[in-house]
Design a protein around this motif. Structure first.
Motif, short mmCIF file in Angstrom:
data_model
loop_
_atom_site.label_atom_id
_atom_site.label_comp_id
_atom_site.label_asym_id
_atom_site.label_seq_id
_atom_site.Cartn_x
_atom_site.Cartn_y
_atom_site.Cartn_z
N LEU A 160 22.18 -2.57 13.18
CA LEU A 160 20.82 -2.15 12.81
C LEU A 160 19.86 -2.15 14.00
N LEU A 161 19.03 -1.11 14.02
CA LEU A 161 17.84 -1.13 14.87
C LEU A 161 16.66 -1.39 13.94
N VAL A 162 15.92 -2.44 14.24
CA VAL A 162 14.76 -2.80 13.41
C VAL A 162 13.54 -2.83 14.33
N PHE A 163 12.55 -2.04 14.00
CA PHE A 163 11.35 -2.03 14.85
C PHE A 163 10.09 -1.88 14.01
N SER A 164 8.94 -2.09 14.64
CA SER A 164 7.68 -1.98 13.91
C SER A 164 6.81 -0.89 14.52
N VAL A 165 5.96 -0.32 13.66
CA VAL A 165 5.01 0.72 14.08
C VAL A 165 3.68 0.42 13.39
N HIS A 166 2.60 0.98 13.91
CA HIS A 166 1.32 0.78 13.24
C HIS A 166 1.30 1.49 11.89
N ASN A 167 0.69 0.86 10.91
CA ASN A 167 0.58 1.45 9.57
C ASN A 167 -0.44 2.58 9.57
N GLU A 168 -0.04 3.67 8.95
CA GLU A 168 -0.87 4.89 8.97
C GLU A 168 -2.23 4.67 8.28
N ALA A 169 -2.22 4.07 7.11
CA ALA A 169 -3.49 3.90 6.37
C ALA A 169 -4.42 2.94 7.12
N ALA A 170 -3.84 1.88 7.69
CA ALA A 170 -4.67 0.92 8.44
C ALA A 170 -5.28 1.60 9.66
N ALA A 171 -4.52 2.48 10.31
CA ALA A 171 -5.04 3.21 11.47
C ALA A 171 -6.17 4.14 11.05
N THR A 172 -5.98 4.82 9.95
CA THR A 172 -7.02 5.74 9.46
C THR A 172 -8.29 4.97 9.17
N GLN A 173 -8.13 3.79 8.56
CA GLN A 173 -9.31 2.95 8.27
C GLN A 173 -10.04 2.54 9.55
N LEU A 174 -9.28 2.39 10.62
CA LEU A 174 -9.89 2.04 11.91
C LEU A 174 -10.58 3.23 12.57
#
Ligand SMILES: C[S@@+](CC[C@H](N)C(=O)[O-])C[C@H]1O[C@@H](n2cnc3c(N)ncnc32)[C@H](O)[C@@H]1O
Length: 290
Positions: free
Chosen positions: A209-223
């Motif tokens: 497995l490759l497991v990684f994280s990315v910024h959440n789209e809705a949280a970014a839009t709120q910012l």
């Protein structure tokens, strides 16, 4: 009562002079400094080294030494909600452990069954110290910052090797059941995602497995982030004073962008996409390598 930097450095000089001959007095002084300056790592690390009765290592049952060069620790100490940054930094690794285990459970996998795990972009071991307790002897680490590999080897007995800003140059000592990359794709320019995904996949055994994280789209839009037509937005600056903003900035992406990037780089779909799997606003992405 001493409250300023000069008085704290006098206390710390006294502590350092006394450490060999009078550990009990050294502990008293360091405890006092820790009360006056809750983010003071010299006092903290001395208390850990002396295994003081109220050191964090005794309470948490992990190695609690913190490297003064650790940008993530300084991010915690400057956080608006910071109350006790040392405790907050150390406890936050427990959060990552539980968040990772829940994400893996959704992928039908157990962390504790894994034999070889690479924590990539591990920094100075905010999470490593908890991971090695869960799966001792089965963790390797890599980061690009000078000093990280030595600190991780010495403190957590992991096999640590240096990464590169060019993913094609990375040499993996073995193939892993999982490569876990927390909060690196949140910083990489999107034109580098394909080489990064493809080269991280070289370090994973078939079926791993490759497991990684990315910024959440809705949280970014709120910012207030406005995504470009491709579904990404890059800002050439980050929380790190140590890394060049052009290669390590702040990267916002839509879920559609991420899913498409994975398929086009690896030829496999995302197996699990869990919104806000990590912290307040980072999504967890799991890909099974063919
Ligand atoms: C936001 S920090 C996260 C650290 C760690 N994963 C954690 O959760 O505490 C991002 C890390 O990525 C590392 N990094 C940046 N560029 C890298 C590269 N090319 N290869 C490996 N690590 C890198 C940084 O040095 C930093 O330690």
């Amino acid at each position: 009562m001493p409250t300023n930097d000069t008085e704290i450095s006098i206390l710390l000089n006294d502590a350092m002079a006394l450490v060999e001959r009078d550990p009990a007095r050294t502990m008293q002084i360091c405890t006092k400094v820790r009360a006056l300056a809750p983010a003071n790592l010299v006092a903290h690390n001395m208390l850990e080294q002396l295994n003081a009765p109220d050191c964090y290592g005794r309470w948490m049952r992990i190695n609690c030494r913190i490297d003064p060069r650790d940008d993530i620790f300084h991010f915690f100490s400057r956080h608006p909600l910071a109350g006790n940054p040392i405790r907050e930094y150390l406890s936050d690794g427990w959060r990552t452990l539980s968040e990772l285990m829940l994400l893996l459970e959704e992928a039908g996998v157990s962390l504790t069954d894994m034999q070889q795990v690479l924590e990539f972009a591990s920094g100075y071991g905010r999470f490593t110290r908890h991971l090695v307790k869960a799966i001792p002897g089965r963790v390797d680490c890599s980061d690009v910052l000078p000093g990280t590999a030595e600190f991780l080897r010495e403190q957590f007995a992991v096999n640590a090797f240096y990464s590169s800003h060019n993913p094609r140059e990375i040499e993996y000592p073995k193939q892993y059941d999982m490569v876990f990359v927390l909060s690196l794709f949140t910083h990489l320019p999107v034109n580098m995602w394909t080489p990064w995904l493809q080269n991280l996949a070289r370090g994973i055994r078939p079926g791993g497995l490759l497991v990684f994280s990315v910024h959440n789209e809705a949280a970014a839009t709120q910012l207030g982030v406005n995504f470009g037509d491709d579904g990404s937005h890059f800002v050439a600056s980050s929380e790190s004073p140590s890394l060049d903003g052009a290669v390590y900035g702040t990267t916002f992406t839509t879920r559609a962008f991420v899913e498409q990037a994975v398929v086009s780089a690896l030829g496999s779909p995302v197996q699990v996409y869990r919104p806000c799997a990590f912290w307040e606003g980072q999504d967890g992405v799991v890909v099974r390598i063919a």
